[in-house]
Design an enzyme around this catalytic site. Structure first.
Site, PDB file in Angstrom:
ATOM      1  N   ALA A 155       0.817  -1.219   0.000  1.00 58.64           N
ATOM      2  CA  ALA A 155       0.000   0.000   0.000  1.00 58.64           C
ATOM      3  C   ALA A 155       0.849   1.267   0.000  1.00 58.64           C
ATOM      4  O   ALA A 155       0.435   2.290  -0.547  1.00 58.64           O
ATOM      5  CB  ALA A 155      -0.960  -0.005   1.185  1.00 58.64           C
ATOM      6  N   ASN A 163      -6.032   3.289  10.480  1.00 60.00           N
ATOM      7  CA  ASN A 163      -5.298   2.145  11.031  1.00 60.00           C
ATOM      8  C   ASN A 163      -5.106   2.212  12.542  1.00 60.00           C
ATOM      9  O   ASN A 163      -4.822   1.206  13.174  1.00 60.00           O
ATOM     10  CB  ASN A 163      -3.939   2.014  10.338  1.00 60.00           C
ATOM     11  CG  ASN A 163      -3.175   3.313  10.282  1.00 60.00           C
ATOM     12  OD1 ASN A 163      -3.653   4.300   9.725  1.00 60.00           O
ATOM     13  ND2 ASN A 163      -2.013   3.338  10.881  1.00 60.00           N
ATOM     14  N   GLN A 212      -6.688  -0.792   5.173  1.00 66.40           N
ATOM     15  CA  GLN A 212      -7.333  -1.414   6.337  1.00 66.40           C
ATOM     16  C   GLN A 212      -8.739  -1.929   6.034  1.00 66.40           C
ATOM     17  O   GLN A 212      -9.333  -2.610   6.874  1.00 66.40           O
ATOM     18  CB  GLN A 212      -7.412  -0.419   7.503  1.00 66.40           C
ATOM     19  CG  GLN A 212      -6.075  -0.081   8.133  1.00 66.40           C
ATOM     20  CD  GLN A 212      -5.472  -1.223   8.953  1.00 66.40           C
ATOM     21  OE1 GLN A 212      -6.159  -2.189   9.314  1.00 66.40           O
ATOM     22  NE2 GLN A 212      -4.193  -1.119   9.265  1.00 66.40           N
ATOM     23  N   CYS A 254       4.091   1.912  12.907  1.00 65.43           N
ATOM     24  CA  CYS A 254       5.055   2.655  12.090  1.00 65.43           C
ATOM     25  C   CYS A 254       5.715   3.790  12.848  1.00 65.43           C
ATOM     26  O   CYS A 254       6.816   4.202  12.520  1.00 65.43           O
ATOM     27  CB  CYS A 254       4.369   3.226  10.860  1.00 65.43           C
ATOM     28  SG  CYS A 254       3.365   2.025   9.993  1.00 65.43           S
TER      29      CYS A 254
HETATM   30  C1  LIG Z   1      -0.472  -0.739   6.525  1.00 64.62           C
HETATM   31  C2  LIG Z   1      -0.984   0.493   5.907  1.00 64.62           C
HETATM   32  C3  LIG Z   1      -0.305   1.121   4.852  1.00 64.62           C
HETATM   33  C4  LIG Z   1       1.021   0.623   4.334  1.00 64.62           C
HETATM   34  O1  LIG Z   1       0.887  -0.576   3.676  1.00 64.62           O
HETATM   35  P1  LIG Z   1       2.176  -1.448   3.335  1.00 64.62           P
HETATM   36  O2  LIG Z   1       1.635  -2.536   2.457  1.00 64.62           O
HETATM   37  O3  LIG Z   1       2.676  -1.958   4.638  1.00 64.62           O
HETATM   38  O4  LIG Z   1       3.141  -0.585   2.623  1.00 64.62           O
HETATM   39  C5  LIG Z   1      -0.876   2.249   4.298  1.00 64.62           C
HETATM   40  N1  LIG Z   1      -2.025   2.750   4.760  1.00 64.62           N
HETATM   41  C6  LIG Z   1      -2.699   2.193   5.780  1.00 64.62           C
HETATM   42  C7  LIG Z   1      -3.979   2.784   6.242  1.00 64.62           C
HETATM   43  C8  LIG Z   1      -2.194   1.051   6.399  1.00 64.62           C
HETATM   44  O5  LIG Z   1      -2.857   0.507   7.412  1.00 64.62           O
END
Ligand SMILES: *Cc1c(COP(=O)(O)O)cnc(C)c1O
Length: 381
Positions: A75, A155, A183, A328
């Site tokens: 993402a 998230n 999410q 994060c």
């Molecule tokens: C986990 C997450 C991301 C990042 O996704 P990755 O696949 O780990 O790069 C971005 N946006 C939201 C809302 C997330 O929960």
């Protein structure tokens, strides 16, 4: 230490064993291992067929066309491609772009980058429940607005934005709308025949697939062409180059296909777990829910404990795998930017914990976790 209760599904989920099976069938000599771009032999064709069948699984979940699905590394990359690409495609029409203060860092950092390049950013503030209202979006739109990016589900708090309504507002004004659905993919209905967004980011590892694979939905009928952000070979209809990771891709397809089948039943069950956790935590302990349980996704519960420090609470709860702030940002001890955007003080934000439940969470684990937390809170009072 192998007996931790895992309540950190919003950070990542374990891979479903059915998905892991599928993944390992696409690695070794006796499996499907070839480069899907190899057109000169049957091994290549098999890999390509596997990739395309997974693409269909993703498209089906989103009620989309397979030509609307672009494979990425997750993402974060999907967000980068969507945001930088859309803004590049439309920069001749204006310089104003809109997002919110409660986005994931993968969106916030892209917008800060664009701000440094001369774009004008409106940072919408969510309400006290963490929700960005469509009225709020509407009033931020200007004559020169070219792009809006908002998350479907937050998230940290699980807050759900009404992206269907916001998409129609953007559509009516010919503004490109991007949704970070990391999410919500496989958890809430995302029907691109109804939802008028142009770009939607998803990833596998929040929905029982592996890390390192994601997709960007790019609407076919949109009147812009998304310029690539990663060049080299022109894969994915020119939008994202790089050898396709067949094993990751088939795993994501499988994960989303399972999610599509189980979504409504599973979300109802996880909802019950959240309620059970709150019931077991019970009265007599002091906590506040950050967000509105009725306007948040089933699996995420963010609580603040007045007068307590999240780090101290965490160390008093060694049997629970949970998060303070988001995974994060928890390397640094700054209060969560999401909770701050909802109006929480630094102290309240630092005294907050996120509990997230999922497919493999049992009622017994929920009871044990809540009881453990309850005892610690009473001791610390
Ligand atoms: C986990 C997450 C991301 C990042 O996704 P990755 O696949 O780990 O790069 C971005 N946006 C939201 C809302 C997330 O929960």
């Amino acid at each position: 230490m192998n007996k931790l209760i895992y309540l950190d599904y919003a950070a990542t989920t374990p891979v479903d064993p059915r998905v892991a099976d599928k993944l390992v069938q696409h690695l070794t000599m006796d499996g499907i291992f070839a480069n899907p771009a190899s057109r000169s032999h049957m091994y290549g064709w098999q890999a390509e067929a596997a990739v395309e069948s997974a693409r269909k699984q993703v498209a089906d979940l989103l009620n989309a066309d397979t030509r609307e699905i672009v494979w990425t590394s997750g993402a974060t990359e999907s967000n980068n491609l969507a945001i930088k690409g859309a803004v590049e495609a439309r920069q001749d029409r204006g310089k104003h772009i809109i997002t919110s203060l409660s986005e994931h860092k993968a969106v916030i950092d892209c917008f800060e980058y664009l701000e440094s390049k001369g774009f004008s950013v409106t940072w919408l503030k969510p309400d006290s429940n963490g929700v960005v209202s469509s009225e709020n979006v509407l009033s931020a739109i200007r004559e020169d607005t070219i792009f809006i990016s908002l998350m479907h589900v937050n998230n940290e708090t699980g807050a759900i934005n009404d992206v269907y309504k916001i998409a129609s507002i953007a559509k009516a004004r010919d503004i490109i709308f991007h949704i970070d659905a990391a999410q919500s993919t496989g958890k809430l209905l995302i029907d691109t025949k109804v939802l008028e967004a142009d770009l939607i980011s998803s990833c596998a590892h929040k929905i029982y697939g592996p890390k390192g694979i994601g997709t960007l939905y790019v609407r076919r009928k949109a009147d812009f062409t998304l310029p690539a952000q990663i060049h080299g070979g022109g894969h994915e209809r020119g939008m994202r180059s790089g050898t396709l990771a067949t094993h990751q891709i088939v795993a994501m397809g499988e994960a989303l296909s399972i999610a599509q089948e189980s979504m409504s039943v599973e979300q109802a069950e996880i909802s019950k777990l959240k309620r059970l956790f709150l019931d077991c935590l019970g009265e007599g302990v002091d906590f506040k829910i950050n967000g509105d349980v009725n306007q948040s996704i089933s699996g995420i519960l963010n609580l603040s404990f007045p007068g307590k420090d999240g780090q101290i609470l965490l160390s008093a709860l060694p049997g629970l795998a949970i998060s303070s702030g988001s995974a994060c940002t928890s390397a640094t001890m700054s209060p969560s930017h999401v909770l701050a955007s909802m109006g929480l003080s630094d102290e309240a934000a630092l005294g907050s914990l996120r509990f997230s439940f999922g497919r493999f969470t049992s009622e017994e684990e929920v009871r044990t976790a809540a009881e453990t937390l309850r005892v610690v809170l009473i001791k610390m009072a």
